[in-house]
Design a protein around this motif. Structure first.
Motif, PDB file in Angstrom:
ATOM      1  N   GLY A  70     -18.653 -34.173  -9.290  1.00  0.00           N
ATOM      2  CA  GLY A  70     -18.170 -34.781  -8.242  1.00  0.00           C
ATOM      3  C   GLY A  70     -19.151 -34.949  -6.932  1.00  0.00           C
ATOM      4  O   GLY A  70     -19.126 -35.740  -6.245  1.00  0.00           O
ATOM      5  N   ILE A  71     -20.670 -34.736  -7.390  1.00  0.00           N
ATOM      6  CA  ILE A  71     -21.519 -34.976  -6.567  1.00  0.00           C
ATOM      7  C   ILE A  71     -22.030 -36.125  -6.283  1.00  0.00           C
ATOM      8  O   ILE A  71     -22.272 -36.961  -5.320  1.00  0.00           O
ATOM      9  N   GLY A  72     -22.169 -37.148  -7.439  1.00  0.00           N
ATOM     10  CA  GLY A  72     -22.433 -38.571  -7.612  1.00  0.00           C
ATOM     11  C   GLY A  72     -21.587 -39.247  -6.897  1.00  0.00           C
ATOM     12  O   GLY A  72     -21.862 -40.120  -6.118  1.00  0.00           O
ATOM     13  N   PRO A  73     -20.189 -39.218  -6.823  1.00  0.00           N
ATOM     14  CA  PRO A  73     -19.351 -40.065  -6.185  1.00  0.00           C
ATOM     15  C   PRO A  73     -19.410 -39.815  -4.544  1.00  0.00           C
ATOM     16  O   PRO A  73     -19.415 -40.653  -3.803  1.00  0.00           O
ATOM     17  N   GLY A  74     -19.561 -38.690  -4.438  1.00  0.00           N
ATOM     18  CA  GLY A  74     -19.654 -38.140  -2.741  1.00  0.00           C
ATOM     19  C   GLY A  74     -21.102 -38.992  -2.355  1.00  0.00           C
ATOM     20  O   GLY A  74     -20.940 -39.628  -1.212  1.00  0.00           O
ATOM     21  N   ILE A  75     -22.047 -38.734  -2.958  1.00  0.00           N
ATOM     22  CA  ILE A  75     -23.329 -39.508  -2.566  1.00  0.00           C
ATOM     23  C   ILE A  75     -23.198 -41.005  -2.496  1.00  0.00           C
ATOM     24  O   ILE A  75     -23.604 -41.806  -1.260  1.00  0.00           O
ATOM     25  N   GLY A  76     -22.441 -41.465  -3.477  1.00  0.00           N
ATOM     26  CA  GLY A  76     -22.423 -43.234  -3.582  1.00  0.00           C
ATOM     27  C   GLY A  76     -21.380 -43.368  -2.484  1.00  0.00           C
ATOM     28  O   GLY A  76     -21.914 -44.653  -2.067  1.00  0.00           O
ATOM     29  N   GLN A  77     -20.390 -42.908  -2.410  1.00  0.00           N
ATOM     30  CA  GLN A  77     -19.471 -43.377  -1.278  1.00  0.00           C
ATOM     31  C   GLN A  77     -20.127 -43.098   0.081  1.00  0.00           C
ATOM     32  O   GLN A  77     -19.666 -44.054   1.060  1.00  0.00           O
ATOM     33  N   GLY A  78     -20.680 -42.091   0.340  1.00  0.00           N
ATOM     34  CA  GLY A  78     -21.258 -42.101   1.624  1.00  0.00           C
ATOM     35  C   GLY A  78     -22.421 -43.136   1.908  1.00  0.00           C
ATOM     36  O   GLY A  78     -22.716 -43.953   3.031  1.00  0.00           O
ATOM     37  N   PHE A  79     -23.183 -43.481   0.769  1.00  0.00           N
ATOM     38  CA  PHE A  79     -24.181 -44.566   0.833  1.00  0.00           C
ATOM     39  C   PHE A  79     -23.493 -46.227   1.023  1.00  0.00           C
ATOM     40  O   PHE A  79     -23.847 -46.677   2.032  1.00  0.00           O
TER      41      PHE A  79
ATOM     42  N   GLY B 203     -15.213 -50.589  -4.254  1.00  0.00           N
ATOM     43  CA  GLY B 203     -16.196 -49.835  -4.829  1.00  0.00           C
ATOM     44  C   GLY B 203     -16.009 -48.341  -4.730  1.00  0.00           C
ATOM     45  O   GLY B 203     -16.537 -47.595  -5.520  1.00  0.00           O
ATOM     46  N   ALA B 204     -15.537 -47.757  -3.678  1.00  0.00           N
ATOM     47  CA  ALA B 204     -15.349 -46.462  -3.473  1.00  0.00           C
ATOM     48  C   ALA B 204     -14.277 -45.950  -4.252  1.00  0.00           C
ATOM     49  O   ALA B 204     -14.308 -44.768  -4.964  1.00  0.00           O
ATOM     50  N   ALA B 205     -13.224 -46.716  -4.556  1.00  0.00           N
ATOM     51  CA  ALA B 205     -12.304 -46.321  -5.449  1.00  0.00           C
ATOM     52  C   ALA B 205     -12.843 -46.221  -6.981  1.00  0.00           C
ATOM     53  O   ALA B 205     -12.409 -45.422  -7.672  1.00  0.00           O
ATOM     54  N   VAL B 206     -13.751 -47.141  -7.475  1.00  0.00           N
ATOM     55  CA  VAL B 206     -14.141 -47.134  -8.589  1.00  0.00           C
ATOM     56  C   VAL B 206     -15.124 -45.970  -8.818  1.00  0.00           C
ATOM     57  O   VAL B 206     -15.032 -45.250  -9.850  1.00  0.00           O
ATOM     58  N   ALA B 207     -15.740 -45.410  -7.712  1.00  0.00           N
ATOM     59  CA  ALA B 207     -16.630 -44.630  -8.016  1.00  0.00           C
ATOM     60  C   ALA B 207     -16.017 -43.148  -7.713  1.00  0.00           C
ATOM     61  O   ALA B 207     -16.420 -42.171  -8.486  1.00  0.00           O
ATOM     62  N   GLU B 208     -14.802 -43.198  -7.349  1.00  0.00           N
ATOM     63  CA  GLU B 208     -14.019 -41.994  -7.163  1.00  0.00           C
ATOM     64  C   GLU B 208     -13.193 -41.421  -8.616  1.00  0.00           C
ATOM     65  O   GLU B 208     -13.239 -40.358  -8.763  1.00  0.00           O
ATOM     66  N   THR B 209     -13.344 -42.425  -9.656  1.00  0.00           N
ATOM     67  CA  THR B 209     -12.545 -42.121 -10.772  1.00  0.00           C
ATOM     68  C   THR B 209     -13.597 -41.198 -11.381  1.00  0.00           C
ATOM     69  O   THR B 209     -13.184 -40.519 -12.295  1.00  0.00           O
ATOM     70  N   THR B 210     -14.749 -41.286 -11.291  1.00  0.00           N
ATOM     71  CA  THR B 210     -15.897 -40.169 -12.013  1.00  0.00           C
ATOM     72  C   THR B 210     -15.446 -38.879 -11.622  1.00  0.00           C
ATOM     73  O   THR B 210     -15.381 -38.034 -12.343  1.00  0.00           O
ATOM     74  N   GLY B 211     -15.462 -38.626 -10.188  1.00  0.00           N
ATOM     75  CA  GLY B 211     -14.994 -37.357  -9.697  1.00  0.00           C
ATOM     76  C   GLY B 211     -13.731 -36.788 -10.069  1.00  0.00           C
ATOM     77  O   GLY B 211     -13.515 -35.797 -10.674  1.00  0.00           O
ATOM     78  N   ILE B 212     -12.715 -37.770 -10.286  1.00  0.00           N
ATOM     79  CA  ILE B 212     -11.345 -37.302 -10.744  1.00  0.00           C
ATOM     80  C   ILE B 212     -11.284 -37.018 -12.325  1.00  0.00           C
ATOM     81  O   ILE B 212     -10.850 -36.133 -12.651  1.00  0.00           O
ATOM     82  N   TYR B 213     -12.101 -37.588 -12.998  1.00  0.00           N
ATOM     83  CA  TYR B 213     -12.410 -37.448 -14.588  1.00  0.00           C
ATOM     84  C   TYR B 213     -12.786 -36.194 -14.707  1.00  0.00           C
ATOM     85  O   TYR B 213     -12.818 -35.321 -15.722  1.00  0.00           O
ATOM     86  N   GLY B 214     -14.177 -35.717 -14.042  1.00  0.00           N
ATOM     87  CA  GLY B 214     -14.742 -34.398 -13.832  1.00  0.00           C
ATOM     88  C   GLY B 214     -13.722 -33.278 -13.580  1.00  0.00           C
ATOM     89  O   GLY B 214     -13.639 -32.204 -14.199  1.00  0.00           O
ATOM     90  N   LEU B 215     -12.821 -33.347 -12.522  1.00  0.00           N
ATOM     91  CA  LEU B 215     -11.848 -32.637 -12.389  1.00  0.00           C
ATOM     92  C   LEU B 215     -10.828 -32.464 -13.323  1.00  0.00           C
ATOM     93  O   LEU B 215     -10.492 -31.257 -13.544  1.00  0.00           O
ATOM     94  N   VAL B 216     -10.337 -33.272 -14.003  1.00  0.00           N
ATOM     95  CA  VAL B 216      -9.262 -33.383 -14.976  1.00  0.00           C
ATOM     96  C   VAL B 216      -9.811 -32.687 -16.089  1.00  0.00           C
ATOM     97  O   VAL B 216      -9.444 -31.647 -16.914  1.00  0.00           O
ATOM     98  N   ILE B 217     -10.920 -32.982 -16.698  1.00  0.00           N
ATOM     99  CA  ILE B 217     -11.768 -32.286 -17.566  1.00  0.00           C
ATOM    100  C   ILE B 217     -11.794 -30.606 -17.284  1.00  0.00           C
ATOM    101  O   ILE B 217     -11.555 -29.742 -18.327  1.00  0.00           O
TER     102      ILE B 217
END
Length: 89
Positions: free
Chosen positions: A26-35, A61-75
């Motif tokens: 979840g850290i990566g999407p947060g940084i990427g979306q802020g940037f 781009g934010a929607a695509v980046a958010e999927t990474t965080g959602i996949y981590g949460l689901v796992i």
């Protein structure tokens, strides 16, 4: 019987550690979306007439980046609450 309990405890402990590591995703999407939001605001400031295109691209781009965080949460949720490895013993 004692080995079975120890094996189950080991699987649950490793699953909890794995869930914690999955939440680091979840850290990566947060940084990427802020940037992206910062660069989008900068771009709109330079070319206000292109605001619609810039915002649309930034949101996609934010929607695509958010999927990474959602996949981590689901796992993490699967490892904690519906762990398929516990039933394998």
């Amino acid at each position: 019987m004692e080995t079975l309990i120890t094996g189950k405890a080991l699987i649950l402990a490793c699953s909890a550690i794995g869930a914690g590591l999955a939440m680091i995703a979840g850290i990566g999407p947060g940084i990427g979306q802020g940037f992206a939001a910062g660069k989008g605001a900068e771009a709109v400031g330079r070319q206000p007439e292109s605001q619609g295109d810039i915002v649309r691209t930034m949101l996609l781009g934010a929607a695509v980046a958010e999927t990474t965080g959602i996949y981590g949460l689901v796992i993490a949720l699967i490892l904690l609450f519906a762990n398929p490895l516990v039933n394998m013993l």
